[in-house]
Design a protein around this motif. Structure first.
Motif, PDB file in Angstrom:
ATOM      1  N   ALA A  77     -24.616  32.424  17.411  1.00  0.00           N
ATOM      2  CA  ALA A  77     -24.051  31.648  18.522  1.00  0.00           C
ATOM      3  C   ALA A  77     -23.837  30.186  18.140  1.00  0.00           C
ATOM      4  CB  ALA A  77     -24.974  31.749  19.738  1.00  0.00           C
ATOM      5  N   ALA A  78     -24.809  29.594  17.489  1.00  0.00           N
ATOM      6  CA  ALA A  78     -24.719  28.180  17.121  1.00  0.00           C
ATOM      7  C   ALA A  78     -23.584  27.938  16.130  1.00  0.00           C
ATOM      8  CB  ALA A  78     -26.049  27.702  16.537  1.00  0.00           C
ATOM      9  N   TYR A  79     -23.421  28.833  15.181  1.00  0.00           N
ATOM     10  CA  TYR A  79     -22.346  28.650  14.202  1.00  0.00           C
ATOM     11  C   TYR A  79     -20.971  28.937  14.811  1.00  0.00           C
ATOM     12  CZ  TYR A  79     -24.951  26.983  10.289  1.00  0.00           C
ATOM     13  OH  TYR A  79     -25.691  26.166   9.463  1.00  0.00           O
ATOM     14  N   GLU A  80     -20.910  29.742  15.848  1.00  0.00           N
ATOM     15  CA  GLU A  80     -19.636  29.898  16.556  1.00  0.00           C
ATOM     16  C   GLU A  80     -19.290  28.596  17.266  1.00  0.00           C
ATOM     17  OE1 GLU A  80     -16.071  31.252  18.301  1.00  0.00           O
ATOM     18  OE2 GLU A  80     -17.167  31.788  16.490  1.00  0.00           O
ATOM     19  N   TRP A  81     -20.264  27.953  17.897  1.00  0.00           N
ATOM     20  CA  TRP A  81     -20.019  26.649  18.525  1.00  0.00           C
ATOM     21  C   TRP A  81     -19.548  25.655  17.465  1.00  0.00           C
ATOM     22  CZ3 TRP A  81     -21.484  21.629  18.003  1.00  0.00           C
ATOM     23  CH2 TRP A  81     -21.187  20.768  19.056  1.00  0.00           C
ATOM     24  N   GLU A  82     -20.227  25.634  16.327  1.00  0.00           N
ATOM     25  CA  GLU A  82     -19.843  24.725  15.240  1.00  0.00           C
ATOM     26  C   GLU A  82     -18.435  25.026  14.724  1.00  0.00           C
ATOM     27  OE1 GLU A  82     -21.078  22.018  14.153  1.00  0.00           O
ATOM     28  OE2 GLU A  82     -23.110  22.058  14.935  1.00  0.00           O
ATOM     29  N   ARG A  83     -18.120  26.296  14.559  1.00  0.00           N
ATOM     30  CA  ARG A  83     -16.777  26.664  14.080  1.00  0.00           C
ATOM     31  C   ARG A  83     -15.715  26.146  15.041  1.00  0.00           C
ATOM     32  NH1 ARG A  83     -12.770  29.831  15.042  1.00  0.00           N
ATOM     33  NH2 ARG A  83     -13.770  30.771  16.846  1.00  0.00           N
ATOM     34  N   GLN A  84     -15.943  26.322  16.323  1.00  0.00           N
ATOM     35  CA  GLN A  84     -14.974  25.865  17.308  1.00  0.00           C
ATOM     36  C   GLN A  84     -14.848  24.346  17.321  1.00  0.00           C
ATOM     37  OE1 GLN A  84     -15.317  27.488  21.257  1.00  0.00           O
ATOM     38  NE2 GLN A  84     -15.566  29.585  20.496  1.00  0.00           N
ATOM     39  N   HIS A  85     -15.868  23.658  16.855  1.00  0.00           N
ATOM     40  CA  HIS A  85     -15.845  22.194  16.810  1.00  0.00           C
ATOM     41  C   HIS A  85     -15.688  21.704  15.377  1.00  0.00           C
ATOM     42  CE1 HIS A  85     -16.533  21.726  21.084  1.00  0.00           C
ATOM     43  NE2 HIS A  85     -17.244  22.836  20.970  1.00  0.00           N
ATOM     44  N   THR A  86     -15.065  22.530  14.540  1.00  0.00           N
ATOM     45  CA  THR A  86     -14.690  22.243  13.142  1.00  0.00           C
ATOM     46  C   THR A  86     -15.847  21.728  12.291  1.00  0.00           C
ATOM     47  OG1 THR A  86     -13.880  19.995  13.623  1.00  0.00           O
ATOM     48  CG2 THR A  86     -12.286  21.805  13.814  1.00  0.00           C
ATOM     49  N   PHE A  87     -17.041  22.188  12.571  1.00  0.00           N
ATOM     50  CA  PHE A  87     -18.221  21.817  11.779  1.00  0.00           C
ATOM     51  C   PHE A  87     -18.344  20.297  11.642  1.00  0.00           C
ATOM     52  CE2 PHE A  87     -16.867  26.041  10.307  1.00  0.00           C
ATOM     53  CZ  PHE A  87     -17.999  26.771  10.621  1.00  0.00           C
ATOM     54  N   CYS A  88     -17.977  19.597  12.690  1.00  0.00           N
ATOM     55  CA  CYS A  88     -17.956  18.129  12.695  1.00  0.00           C
ATOM     56  C   CYS A  88     -19.325  17.568  12.309  1.00  0.00           C
ATOM     57  CB  CYS A  88     -17.538  17.625  14.072  1.00  0.00           C
ATOM     58  SG  CYS A  88     -17.308  15.844  14.122  1.00  0.00           S
ATOM     59  N   GLY A  89     -19.337  16.718  11.321  1.00  0.00           N
ATOM     60  CA  GLY A  89     -20.570  16.086  10.871  1.00  0.00           C
ATOM     61  C   GLY A  89     -21.386  16.912   9.903  1.00  0.00           C
ATOM     62  N   LEU A  90     -20.922  18.100   9.568  1.00  0.00           N
ATOM     63  CA  LEU A  90     -21.654  18.959   8.632  1.00  0.00           C
ATOM     64  C   LEU A  90     -20.979  18.944   7.266  1.00  0.00           C
ATOM     65  CD1 LEU A  90     -22.374  22.094  10.846  1.00  0.00           C
ATOM     66  CD2 LEU A  90     -23.779  20.058  10.532  1.00  0.00           C
ATOM     67  N   GLN A  91     -21.772  19.092   6.246  1.00  0.00           N
ATOM     68  CA  GLN A  91     -21.229  19.192   4.899  1.00  0.00           C
ATOM     69  C   GLN A  91     -20.587  20.566   4.757  1.00  0.00           C
ATOM     70  OE1 GLN A  91     -24.061  18.484   1.782  1.00  0.00           O
ATOM     71  NE2 GLN A  91     -22.685  19.233   0.195  1.00  0.00           N
ATOM     72  N   THR A  92     -19.302  20.601   4.464  1.00  0.00           N
ATOM     73  CA  THR A  92     -18.589  21.875   4.379  1.00  0.00           C
ATOM     74  C   THR A  92     -18.150  22.211   2.962  1.00  0.00           C
ATOM     75  OG1 THR A  92     -16.501  20.784   4.894  1.00  0.00           O
ATOM     76  CG2 THR A  92     -17.742  21.724   6.749  1.00  0.00           C
ATOM     77  N   GLU A  93     -18.427  21.341   2.009  1.00  0.00           N
ATOM     78  CA  GLU A  93     -18.026  21.601   0.620  1.00  0.00           C
ATOM     79  C   GLU A  93     -19.245  21.573  -0.279  1.00  0.00           C
ATOM     80  OE1 GLU A  93     -15.131  18.667  -0.371  1.00  0.00           O
ATOM     81  OE2 GLU A  93     -13.738  19.327   1.165  1.00  0.00           O
ATOM     82  N   GLY A  94     -19.203  22.430  -1.278  1.00  0.00           N
ATOM     83  CA  GLY A  94     -20.269  22.464  -2.269  1.00  0.00           C
ATOM     84  C   GLY A  94     -19.712  22.192  -3.646  1.00  0.00           C
TER      85      GLY A  94
END
Length: 168
Positions: free
Chosen positions: A140-157
């Motif tokens: 559920a939390a990652y669906e919320w994050e996905r809908q909010h484009t993972f704003c503020g999260l590191q998305t690249e490795g």
């Protein structure tokens, strides 16, 4: 503001510890609604959260009445195996509360009957009673994050391919 994960009367410290770690990783606020089935000082709880506890935004509520009164008018979504609408059918607002019940019984049926339009579920096979609480919260939390484009999260490795010096 942002994502709020609410555990109503959680019973298993390891689940709550795992959920705390997920909340810390996302910057989500974790709300624990008493009574809890364990002490917050239990080693199982702390071990599951490892060294993330200092990064956790934790709010404790003395009971469900105080939580629901204080958050009246806020966007709240209730996760339950009894709900008919899938969690992906919701366009989650930027501030909302994702609410989960205790591991053995889930959210109270009386509560759910009053909020049926905000009750949602994670689809699964009929023969499965439920998912583990910490897994449900993570989905559920990652669906919320996905809908909010993972704003503020590191998305690249910096994945290094075997046998090369290139990073992907």
């Amino acid at each position: 503001m942002g994502l709020n994960i609410v555990l109503v009367e959680p019973e298993i410290p390891q689940n709550t510890g795992n959920i705390a770690r997920t909340c810390a990783a996302l910057g989500a606020t974790l709300h624990l609604v008493h009574p809890l089935g364990f002490s917050l000082s239990e080693k199982h709880l702390r071990r599951a959260g490892l060294d993330y506890w200092p990064l956790l935004d934790l709010v404790e509520w003395r009971d469900s009445t105080s939580f629901f009164q204080e958050t009246e008018g806020k966007a709240r979504y209730y996760f339950s195996t009894k709900a008919t609408r899938p969690y992906t059918a919701i366009a989650y607002p930027s501030e909302c509360y994702l609410i989960f019940g205790k591991e053995t019984t889930g959210l109270d049926a009386d509560l759910l009957s009053g909020v049926a339009d905000q009750a949602i579920r994670i689809p699964m096979k009929r023969s499965i009673r439920s998912l583990n609480l910490s897994n449900t919260v993570a989905i559920a939390a990652y669906e919320w994050e996905r809908q909010h484009t993972f704003c503020g999260l590191q998305t690249e490795g910096a994945l290094q391919l075997v046998g090369t010096k290139e990073h992907v």
